[in-house]
Design a protein around this motif. Structure first.
Motif, PDB file in Angstrom:
ATOM      1  N   LEU A 152      16.256   0.057   4.457  1.00 42.48           N
ATOM      2  CA  LEU A 152      16.163  -0.632   3.163  1.00 42.48           C
ATOM      3  C   LEU A 152      16.186  -2.139   3.360  1.00 42.48           C
ATOM      4  CD1 LEU A 152      16.210  -0.571   0.032  1.00 42.48           C
ATOM      5  CD2 LEU A 152      18.716  -0.557   0.190  1.00 42.48           C
ATOM      6  N   ALA A 153      17.107  -2.622   4.164  1.00 45.80           N
ATOM      7  CA  ALA A 153      17.251  -4.059   4.373  1.00 45.80           C
ATOM      8  C   ALA A 153      16.009  -4.654   5.020  1.00 45.80           C
ATOM      9  CB  ALA A 153      18.489  -4.350   5.226  1.00 45.80           C
ATOM     10  N   ALA A 154      15.446  -3.962   6.002  1.00 43.68           N
ATOM     11  CA  ALA A 154      14.266  -4.491   6.691  1.00 43.68           C
ATOM     12  C   ALA A 154      13.076  -4.589   5.747  1.00 43.68           C
ATOM     13  CB  ALA A 154      13.925  -3.614   7.899  1.00 43.68           C
ATOM     14  N   GLY A 155      12.835  -3.535   4.980  1.00 42.52           N
ATOM     15  CA  GLY A 155      11.723  -3.558   4.050  1.00 42.52           C
ATOM     16  C   GLY A 155      11.882  -4.618   2.983  1.00 42.52           C
ATOM     17  N   MET A 156      13.069  -4.705   2.399  1.00 37.53           N
ATOM     18  CA  MET A 156      13.320  -5.682   1.346  1.00 37.53           C
ATOM     19  C   MET A 156      13.283  -7.106   1.888  1.00 37.53           C
ATOM     20  SD  MET A 156      16.285  -4.025  -1.089  1.00 37.53           S
ATOM     21  CE  MET A 156      16.166  -5.467  -2.163  1.00 37.53           C
ATOM     22  N   ALA A 157      13.924  -7.320   3.038  1.00 36.93           N
ATOM     23  CA  ALA A 157      13.995  -8.672   3.602  1.00 36.93           C
ATOM     24  C   ALA A 157      12.606  -9.178   3.981  1.00 36.93           C
ATOM     25  CB  ALA A 157      14.919  -8.681   4.815  1.00 36.93           C
ATOM     26  N   ALA A 158      11.785  -8.297   4.550  1.00 40.42           N
ATOM     27  CA  ALA A 158      10.431  -8.698   4.930  1.00 40.42           C
ATOM     28  C   ALA A 158       9.643  -9.156   3.711  1.00 40.42           C
ATOM     29  CB  ALA A 158       9.715  -7.540   5.623  1.00 40.42           C
ATOM     30  N   TYR A 159       9.708  -8.388   2.651  1.00 40.25           N
ATOM     31  CA  TYR A 159       8.949  -8.706   1.440  1.00 40.25           C
ATOM     32  C   TYR A 159       9.460  -9.992   0.789  1.00 40.25           C
ATOM     33  CZ  TYR A 159       6.176  -7.803  -2.750  1.00 40.25           C
ATOM     34  OH  TYR A 159       5.255  -7.905  -3.762  1.00 40.25           O
ATOM     35  N   ILE A 160      10.781 -10.115   0.679  1.00 34.40           N
ATOM     36  CA  ILE A 160      11.370 -11.292   0.022  1.00 34.40           C
ATOM     37  C   ILE A 160      11.076 -12.565   0.811  1.00 34.40           C
ATOM     38  CG2 ILE A 160      13.576 -12.400  -0.578  1.00 34.40           C
ATOM     39  CD1 ILE A 160      14.610  -9.522  -1.222  1.00 34.40           C
ATOM     40  N   LYS A 161      11.292 -12.528   2.104  1.00 35.22           N
ATOM     41  CA  LYS A 161      11.118 -13.741   2.911  1.00 35.22           C
ATOM     42  C   LYS A 161       9.642 -14.139   3.053  1.00 35.22           C
ATOM     43  CE  LYS A 161      15.267 -15.114   3.907  1.00 35.22           C
ATOM     44  NZ  LYS A 161      15.743 -16.420   3.383  1.00 35.22           N
ATOM     45  N   TYR A 162       8.751 -13.167   2.969  1.00 38.22           N
ATOM     46  CA  TYR A 162       7.324 -13.485   3.063  1.00 38.22           C
ATOM     47  C   TYR A 162       6.837 -14.158   1.772  1.00 38.22           C
ATOM     48  CZ  TYR A 162       2.341 -12.970   4.104  1.00 38.22           C
ATOM     49  OH  TYR A 162       1.010 -13.215   4.360  1.00 38.22           O
ATOM     50  N   ASN A 187       0.804  -1.220   0.000  1.00 38.16           N
ATOM     51  CA  ASN A 187       0.000   0.000   0.000  1.00 38.16           C
ATOM     52  C   ASN A 187       0.843   1.279   0.000  1.00 38.16           C
ATOM     53  OD1 ASN A 187      -2.661  -1.189   0.090  1.00 38.16           O
ATOM     54  ND2 ASN A 187      -2.202  -1.822   2.198  1.00 38.16           N
ATOM     55  N   ALA A 188       2.163   1.137  -0.070  1.00 41.55           N
ATOM     56  CA  ALA A 188       3.040   2.310  -0.002  1.00 41.55           C
ATOM     57  C   ALA A 188       2.810   3.230  -1.197  1.00 41.55           C
ATOM     58  CB  ALA A 188       4.498   1.868   0.048  1.00 41.55           C
ATOM     59  N   LYS A 189       2.765   4.518  -0.905  1.00 42.85           N
ATOM     60  CA  LYS A 189       2.566   5.532  -1.949  1.00 42.85           C
ATOM     61  C   LYS A 189       3.918   6.179  -2.247  1.00 42.85           C
ATOM     62  CE  LYS A 189      -2.164   6.547  -0.424  1.00 42.85           C
ATOM     63  NZ  LYS A 189      -2.215   5.519   0.656  1.00 42.85           N
ATOM     64  N   VAL A 190       4.574   5.685  -3.252  1.00 38.59           N
ATOM     65  CA  VAL A 190       5.907   6.203  -3.576  1.00 38.59           C
ATOM     66  C   VAL A 190       6.010   6.749  -4.994  1.00 38.59           C
ATOM     67  CG1 VAL A 190       7.006   4.616  -1.940  1.00 38.59           C
ATOM     68  CG2 VAL A 190       6.807   3.964  -4.338  1.00 38.59           C
ATOM     69  N   TYR A 191       5.120   6.357  -5.886  1.00 41.98           N
ATOM     70  CA  TYR A 191       5.372   6.604  -7.304  1.00 41.98           C
ATOM     71  C   TYR A 191       4.931   7.976  -7.805  1.00 41.98           C
ATOM     72  CZ  TYR A 191       6.733   1.773  -7.211  1.00 41.98           C
ATOM     73  OH  TYR A 191       7.378   0.595  -6.901  1.00 41.98           O
ATOM     74  N   ASP A 192       4.390   8.814  -6.920  1.00 42.87           N
ATOM     75  CA  ASP A 192       4.227  10.220  -7.285  1.00 42.87           C
ATOM     76  C   ASP A 192       5.563  10.949  -7.192  1.00 42.87           C
ATOM     77  OD1 ASP A 192       1.546  10.024  -7.810  1.00 42.87           O
ATOM     78  OD2 ASP A 192       0.925  10.627  -5.786  1.00 42.87           O
ATOM     79  N   GLY A 194      10.853  -0.838   1.135  1.00 47.21           N
ATOM     80  CA  GLY A 194      10.543  -2.212   0.742  1.00 47.21           C
ATOM     81  C   GLY A 194      10.001  -2.347  -0.661  1.00 47.21           C
ATOM     82  N   THR A 195       9.530  -1.234  -1.256  1.00 47.69           N
ATOM     83  CA  THR A 195       9.051  -1.300  -2.634  1.00 47.69           C
ATOM     84  C   THR A 195      10.157  -1.659  -3.612  1.00 47.69           C
ATOM     85  OG1 THR A 195       9.337   1.096  -2.921  1.00 47.69           O
ATOM     86  CG2 THR A 195       7.170   0.327  -2.195  1.00 47.69           C
ATOM     87  N   VAL A 196      11.416  -1.496  -3.204  1.00 48.16           N
ATOM     88  CA  VAL A 196      12.540  -1.939  -4.049  1.00 48.16           C
ATOM     89  C   VAL A 196      12.450  -3.450  -4.278  1.00 48.16           C
ATOM     90  CG1 VAL A 196      15.059  -2.145  -4.209  1.00 48.16           C
ATOM     91  CG2 VAL A 196      14.046  -0.054  -3.267  1.00 48.16           C
ATOM     92  N   ALA A 197      12.182  -4.198  -3.215  1.00 53.44           N
ATOM     93  CA  ALA A 197      12.056  -5.656  -3.338  1.00 53.44           C
ATOM     94  C   ALA A 197      10.823  -6.041  -4.151  1.00 53.44           C
ATOM     95  CB  ALA A 197      11.986  -6.297  -1.952  1.00 53.44           C
ATOM     96  N   ARG A 198       9.723  -5.314  -3.954  1.00 51.89           N
ATOM     97  CA  ARG A 198       8.507  -5.596  -4.726  1.00 51.89           C
ATOM     98  C   ARG A 198       8.789  -5.474  -6.222  1.00 51.89           C
ATOM     99  NH1 ARG A 198       3.494  -1.762  -3.564  1.00 51.89           N
ATOM    100  NH2 ARG A 198       4.457  -0.461  -5.172  1.00 51.89           N
ATOM    101  N   GLU A 199       9.534  -4.446  -6.602  1.00 54.72           N
ATOM    102  CA  GLU A 199       9.880  -4.259  -8.014  1.00 54.72           C
ATOM    103  C   GLU A 199      10.779  -5.380  -8.516  1.00 54.72           C
ATOM    104  OE1 GLU A 199       9.771   0.631  -7.739  1.00 54.72           O
ATOM    105  OE2 GLU A 199      11.556  -0.371  -8.542  1.00 54.72           O
ATOM    106  N   ILE A 200      11.772  -5.748  -7.705  1.00 59.40           N
ATOM    107  CA  ILE A 200      12.716  -6.795  -8.141  1.00 59.40           C
ATOM    108  C   ILE A 200      11.975  -8.095  -8.440  1.00 59.40           C
ATOM    109  CG2 ILE A 200      14.576  -8.314  -7.337  1.00 59.40           C
ATOM    110  CD1 ILE A 200      15.714  -5.876  -5.823  1.00 59.40           C
ATOM    111  N   LEU A 201      11.084  -8.513  -7.565  1.00 57.39           N
ATOM    112  CA  LEU A 201      10.426  -9.803  -7.729  1.00 57.39           C
ATOM    113  C   LEU A 201       9.478  -9.827  -8.922  1.00 57.39           C
ATOM    114  CD1 LEU A 201       9.733 -11.093  -4.101  1.00 57.39           C
ATOM    115  CD2 LEU A 201      11.736 -11.377  -5.561  1.00 57.39           C
TER     116      LEU A 201
END
Length: 504
Positions: free
Chosen positions: A183-193, A11-16, A156-163
């Protein structure tokens, strides 16, 4: 906890504010390492780092009243630029407290985006304390650089994009740089989930490895001293929120040296023609170290080019150290007899290898001490060269990993000082600001004679200093107390082998 973080990421709003950055193959690096290496190009954001994601996402959660009052943060640079840009886009006033040691390019970029810059102290902790004071005094809303669930979600949206970008062979490991851990916490949470089989490897600069220290202690700890070469990740303590996630999601923490980071800056440049800041290349440095250790081949590995905010004059130092970090240069002290033909014999042993530098000064009639740099292809070749010289009865001191040799001796030409007594050799890091030398001299108070002094600027937030100081043994306790009062990082190098060979 992971599910809650992943929902926030979705739900993160980053792309504006931020763009979806490409996931690019690193062709040269992949061929060299026999793996598919991919680089996530966060250096292509408008603020040249990923920090815009978290800052903007956090700003979207504030109330109209909070936005009207304005926001404030403490940052060594990248979060500052991210918040300044987010505030500009949302027409909100932003006050940015930065250490005085922050690279000029980051300060200029914050001001260019409309942020009010306040320079305080030499470290992030000092800047943070002042920002908290202003927050209370002026009713501003503090935006933390990493330790906030909304900041973590934005990163964490960095990991969402990568996957969703990667469509080839399954990803085997992702290497993520760590400072405070946002960065690590957001990415790691998304990847491991979503894909728990992917290894998540955290990478830290060895002089600011607060996550590695936390894992070792089993809890968050504060480092006594933080090296600021990789200023974007120079944090003394991992975040409270980030630690809760990282301790459950990170498979391993790897630490890398400044030389390994410099080599990684060159690797990224070779493949992308982009020049990253030291923190921005840390992920690639860690990946290379992991692959060399594990002997991995045929794997798909993702790295993060996390930022490109570096001063131009720092590139001199990066280029100088990249060859050592890649094990492409051997730095040696070689003793040869002081007689005609000795140089010729020495060069014949070097063979067709390129000599990168050669320093010599006459000392006595018996022996000559040579400081030489030689281009090599591997550590094995360095060992072979050292052995060949020793077989020819040329004593060799391998200085390739000696910090004093690399930072100072190679730039000094001189001889011995036979009449100097009670001399101690110290290496310092001076903050790169007016008055730093004066503070050093005033603290010593004229009590001890400085018998040697070499200063080396390499475009970072601190300068490297080597000093010889005459201190009688009975005064060492008082002398060390003065150095502690000075507050500059220092190391006693009196037992360093280069001291006896070149300086004493």
């Amino acid at each position: 906890m992971l599910e809650q973080t992943v929902k926030k990421i979705l739900n993160a709003k980053v792309y504006d504010a931020a763009i979806e950055t490409p996931l690019e193959p690193a062709a040269f690096l992949s061929r060299r390492m026999n793996n598919q290496i991919l680089i996530k190009r966060e250096d292509l954001q408008s603020v040249f780092s990923f920090k815009l994601r978290g800052a903007y996402n956090k700003m979207t959660t504030l109330t109209p009243e909070q936005l009207a009052n304005g926001v404030i943060c403490a940052s060594a640079g990248n979060h500052a630029q991210g918040l300044a840009e987010a505030a500009r886009l949302m027409n909100v006033k932003a006050t940015i407290v930065m250490p005085k040691t922050t690279p000029d390019i980051k300060v200029a970029n914050v001001r260019a985006r409309g942020g009010k810059v306040v320079l305080v102290g030499d470290s992030f902790d000092e800047a943070l304390a002042h920002a908290k004071k202003l927050e209370t005094e002026k009713g501003l809303t503090f935006i933390h650089p990493f330790d906030d669930p909304d900041i973590i979600a934005g990163q964490g949206t960095v990991a969402r994009e990568i996957l969703h970008q990667h469509t080839g062979a399954p990803i085997d490991a992702v290497f993520i740089p760590v400072g405070g851990g946002g960065l690590a916490a957001g990415m790691a949470a998304y990847i491991k989930y979503l894909q728990p089989q992917i290894k998540v490897i955290a990478v830290e600069f060895e002089e600011s490895a607060c996550l590695a220290a936390a894992f070792k202690a089993g809890k968050r700890v504060t480092l006594d001293q933080v090296g600021i070469f990789a200023d974007g990740i120079a944090v003394a303590q991992i975040g409270q929120h980030t630690w809760k996630i990282l301790r459950e999601t990170v498979d391993e923490v790897i630490t890398v040296t400044s030389d390994e980071i410099c080599a990684a800056v060159k690797d990224i440049f070779d493949d992308t023609r982009s020049i990253t800041e030291p923190a921005g290349a840390t992920s690639v440095a860690g990946m290379k170290k992991f692959v060399a250790r594990e002997g991995w081949e045929g794997k798909t590995l993702v790295t993060i080019s996390s930022g490109a905010n570096t001063n131009f004059d720092r590139l001199r130092y990066v280029a100088e150290r990249a060859e050592v970090g890649e094990h492409r240069e051997a730095i040696l002290s070689v003793t040869i007899p002081e007689r005609p033909g000795a140089f010729k014999q020495f060069i014949s042993i070097i063979g067709k290898r390129a000599v990168t530098e050669f320093n010599y000064r006459y000392a006595d009639d018996a022996e000559a001490k040579i400081f030489v740099g030689v281009r090599i292809s591997s550590n094995e070749e360095r060992q072979e060269l050292v052995q060949a010289l020793r077989n020819a009865d040329h004593p060799v001191l391998d200085l390739t990993d000696n910090e004093v040799a690399k930072s100072h001796i190679r730039h000094m030409v001189g001889g011995h000082a036979p009449n100097i007594q009670n001399e101690r050799l110290y290496r310092f890091e001076f903050p790169e600001r007016p008055g730093a030398l004066g503070k050093f001299l005033n603290t010593l108070g004229g009590n001890w004679n400085i018998s040697l002094f070499h200063y080396r600027n390499h475009g970072a937030a601190y300068g490297r200093v080597l000093a010889g100081i005459q201190v009688p043994g009975k005064e060492m306790k008082d002398f060390r107390a003065k150095l502690d009062d000075l507050g500059y990082p220092y190391w006693d190098e009196s037992d360093n082998p280069v001291y006896g060979v070149f300086l004493s």
